[in-house]
Design a protein around this motif. Sequence first.
Motif, short mmCIF file in Angstrom:
data_model
loop_
_atom_site.label_atom_id
_atom_site.label_comp_id
_atom_site.label_asym_id
_atom_site.label_seq_id
_atom_site.Cartn_x
_atom_site.Cartn_y
_atom_site.Cartn_z
N ARG A 231 0.85 -1.18 0.00
CA ARG A 231 0.00 0.00 0.00
C ARG A 231 0.89 1.23 0.00
O ARG A 231 2.07 1.16 0.34
N LEU A 232 0.29 2.37 -0.36
CA LEU A 232 1.00 3.65 -0.36
C LEU A 232 0.40 4.56 0.70
O LEU A 232 -0.82 4.72 0.77
N ASP A 233 1.26 5.14 1.52
CA ASP A 233 0.84 6.12 2.52
C ASP A 233 1.84 7.26 2.52
O ASP A 233 2.82 7.25 1.77
N THR A 234 1.61 8.24 3.39
CA THR A 234 2.55 9.35 3.53
C THR A 234 3.19 9.31 4.91
O THR A 234 2.61 8.78 5.87
N ALA A 235 4.40 9.86 4.99
CA ALA A 235 5.14 9.91 6.25
C ALA A 235 6.06 11.12 6.20
O ALA A 235 6.41 11.60 5.12
N PRO A 236 6.48 11.63 7.37
CA PRO A 236 7.39 12.78 7.37
C PRO A 236 8.69 12.51 6.62
O PRO A 236 9.27 13.41 6.03
N HIS A 237 9.14 11.26 6.67
CA HIS A 237 10.37 10.86 5.97
C HIS A 237 10.05 9.57 5.23
O HIS A 237 9.76 8.55 5.85
N PRO A 238 10.04 9.56 3.88
CA PRO A 238 9.65 8.36 3.13
C PRO A 238 10.45 7.12 3.53
O PRO A 238 11.66 7.19 3.75
N PHE A 239 9.76 5.98 3.61
CA PHE A 239 10.42 4.72 3.95
C PHE A 239 9.56 3.57 3.47
O PHE A 239 8.43 3.75 3.02
N MET A 240 10.11 2.36 3.54
CA MET A 240 9.40 1.13 3.24
C MET A 240 9.45 0.23 4.46
O MET A 240 10.46 0.19 5.16
N ALA A 241 8.38 -0.46 4.72
CA ALA A 241 8.35 -1.44 5.81
C ALA A 241 7.68 -2.71 5.30
O ALA A 241 6.62 -2.63 4.68
N GLY A 242 8.32 -3.86 5.55
CA GLY A 242 7.64 -5.07 5.12
C GLY A 242 8.51 -6.29 4.98
O GLY A 242 9.69 -6.29 5.27
N ASN A 243 7.86 -7.35 4.48
CA ASN A 243 8.49 -8.63 4.22
C ASN A 243 7.97 -9.16 2.90
O ASN A 243 7.38 -8.40 2.11
N GLN A 244 8.17 -10.45 2.64
CA GLN A 244 7.77 -10.99 1.34
C GLN A 244 6.26 -11.14 1.17
O GLN A 244 5.79 -11.43 0.07
N PHE A 245 5.50 -10.88 2.21
CA PHE A 245 4.05 -10.97 2.13
C PHE A 245 3.37 -9.61 2.20
O PHE A 245 2.20 -9.48 1.84
N ASP A 246 4.06 -8.60 2.67
CA ASP A 246 3.43 -7.30 2.94
C ASP A 246 4.53 -6.24 3.00
O ASP A 246 5.18 -6.07 4.02
N ALA A 247 4.76 -5.55 1.88
CA ALA A 247 5.81 -4.54 1.80
C ALA A 247 5.17 -3.19 1.45
O ALA A 247 4.76 -2.97 0.30
N ARG A 248 5.08 -2.31 2.43
CA ARG A 248 4.37 -1.04 2.30
C ARG A 248 5.35 0.09 1.99
O ARG A 248 6.44 0.13 2.55
N VAL A 249 4.91 1.02 1.15
CA VAL A 249 5.76 2.15 0.81
C VAL A 249 5.10 3.44 1.26
O VAL A 249 3.87 3.53 1.37
N THR A 250 5.92 4.43 1.54
CA THR A 250 5.42 5.75 1.90
C THR A 250 6.13 6.81 1.05
O THR A 250 7.22 6.57 0.52
N THR A 251 5.51 7.95 0.93
CA THR A 251 6.10 9.08 0.23
C THR A 251 5.66 10.34 0.96
O THR A 251 4.98 10.28 1.99
N ARG A 252 6.06 11.49 0.44
CA ARG A 252 5.58 12.76 0.97
C ARG A 252 5.47 13.73 -0.19
O ARG A 252 6.13 13.55 -1.24
N GLU A 268 11.12 4.05 -3.01
CA GLU A 268 10.60 3.11 -2.01
C GLU A 268 10.03 1.86 -2.66
O GLU A 268 10.08 0.77 -2.08
N LEU A 269 9.48 1.99 -3.85
CA LEU A 269 9.06 0.81 -4.61
C LEU A 269 10.23 -0.15 -4.79
O LEU A 269 10.09 -1.37 -4.66
N GLY A 270 11.43 0.41 -5.07
CA GLY A 270 12.60 -0.44 -5.24
C GLY A 270 12.89 -1.25 -4.00
O GLY A 270 13.21 -2.44 -4.08
N HIS A 271 12.78 -0.63 -2.83
CA HIS A 271 12.93 -1.38 -1.58
C HIS A 271 11.89 -2.49 -1.50
O HIS A 271 12.20 -3.62 -1.10
N ALA A 272 10.66 -2.16 -1.86
CA ALA A 272 9.59 -3.15 -1.77
C ALA A 272 9.81 -4.33 -2.71
O ALA A 272 9.49 -5.48 -2.37
N THR A 273 10.38 -4.07 -3.90
CA THR A 273 10.62 -5.19 -4.82
C THR A 273 11.56 -6.21 -4.20
O THR A 273 11.43 -7.42 -4.45
N TYR A 274 12.53 -5.73 -3.43
CA TYR A 274 13.48 -6.64 -2.78
C TYR A 274 12.74 -7.51 -1.76
O TYR A 274 12.86 -8.74 -1.76
#
Length: 500
Positions: A231-252, A268-274
Amino acid sequence: MTGETTTDPPAAYDALIDRYGRLTNLQYASMYLNWDQQVMMPEGGSPGRSRQLSAISATRHDLLVDDDVARWLDALEDASLTDRQAAAVREIRREHDRAANVPSELVEDIARTAAENQRIWQEAKADDDFETFAPRLERIRDLQRKQAEHIDPETPPYEVMYEESHPFLPIGTMEDIFETLRSEIPPLVEEIRASGTNLADPFDGEYPDADQRALSEAALDYLGYDRSRGRLDTAPHPFMAGNQFDARVTTRFKPTDPMDALTATIHELGHATYQLGLPKDEYGSPLGNSRMSIHESQSRFWENHVGRTEPFWEGFLPELTDHLEGHDDLTVREAFEAANRIRPENRIRVEADELTYHMHIILRCEIDRAFVEGDLAVEEIPAVWNEKMDDYLGVRPDTDAEGCLQDIHWTSRFACFQSYTLGSVVAAQLDAAVRDDLDVDGLVREGEFEPIHDWMTEHVHRHGQRYETPELIERATGEPLTADYFVEYAREKFERLYDL
């Protein structure tokens, strides 16, 4: 896998992996609580969240260092294991040994302090108030130093901290890479400044958050992001959180610069692809975990070697003109130039261009190390930061909020900024390797990203932590780690863009 035995693993191995699975679940529970804290937790929730994260950290630490784990590891010391099993044991042994002498109370204190620091940092940044954050920065530094001394009293604390994020990659190797970039990047930036060439800057006025979000959502879909696992959300500092079943990205969203949110989202999508490319059947084992020192190569590959290319804009431009008003006449070349403008005057790392970005990283690492080693007092940080910005980039921040308070990292850790520059270096080396096998520009131009995803999964993602970092890089690219590909890529790209 070919060449590996298929005998049943020893009972100690099964017990060890079962335990590590529990540790993995606690780690991800903590990660998602942290995601919630940065994305959607109500402001008043911070005191409870800090205690929750602290409790999870202490519980995970206790399960990692107890006598059973030590006994299982000892039993497996001379056991007959497959290469994959031996790699898993190696990783757990390393994690166990680093934690074994660290008191649980210290682990709990670090986690609680880091969670508290996030709220205080956000408020200090909003108020441009470094003095409020300074005591918290000192406290987390002192706690991290204590932890490092428990882990390895014979090694300088900063190097111990570095090894946490960059296992198996000597700090001397990183320093050599930094030295190469110090000698290569500033002269190239000066050539660009002296050229007088001005690339397209088509974005003016303000762009509503809703329109920028729609553009970011479109980019995720265009690049093949699996919405059933993210999923995509917003955060003060963009980051990705997740594993192989659920990798969420944020932007601002920056009202005057929609390209900023777009490139952050692709990053952050790149992080999620990993994360999403890690083997599902290895979840709960080190073989199902990513390498922190490799992670940034994936984000920088997709951001720079895909999202900032002219072929990308040949396919993606209609999405931008559909979602941002006033750009029906924007050309592919103008969008490409806008994505690659060199802006040494930019004071913000996450908004920095592809070249000067690394001078942001280098100055942080220098301050980071001096502060941890006691050569720089906390109250000196703002002035030293501004001086280094002037030396490296020819610009001084107007406020601490756009200077030493801009990054979230110092709320919890040190010796981690190196990952960003390492990621760009590895990304350039991977880009050269994938282009030996695929027509990357042709695929990007046609919006066919699956073969690129598949190549990265085959050569990087699916291995998890099976190989140590230098071996993983060499297996993926056919060569040892080198900064040469990045230097060649950067010079060729920007000499052509700026007609040098």
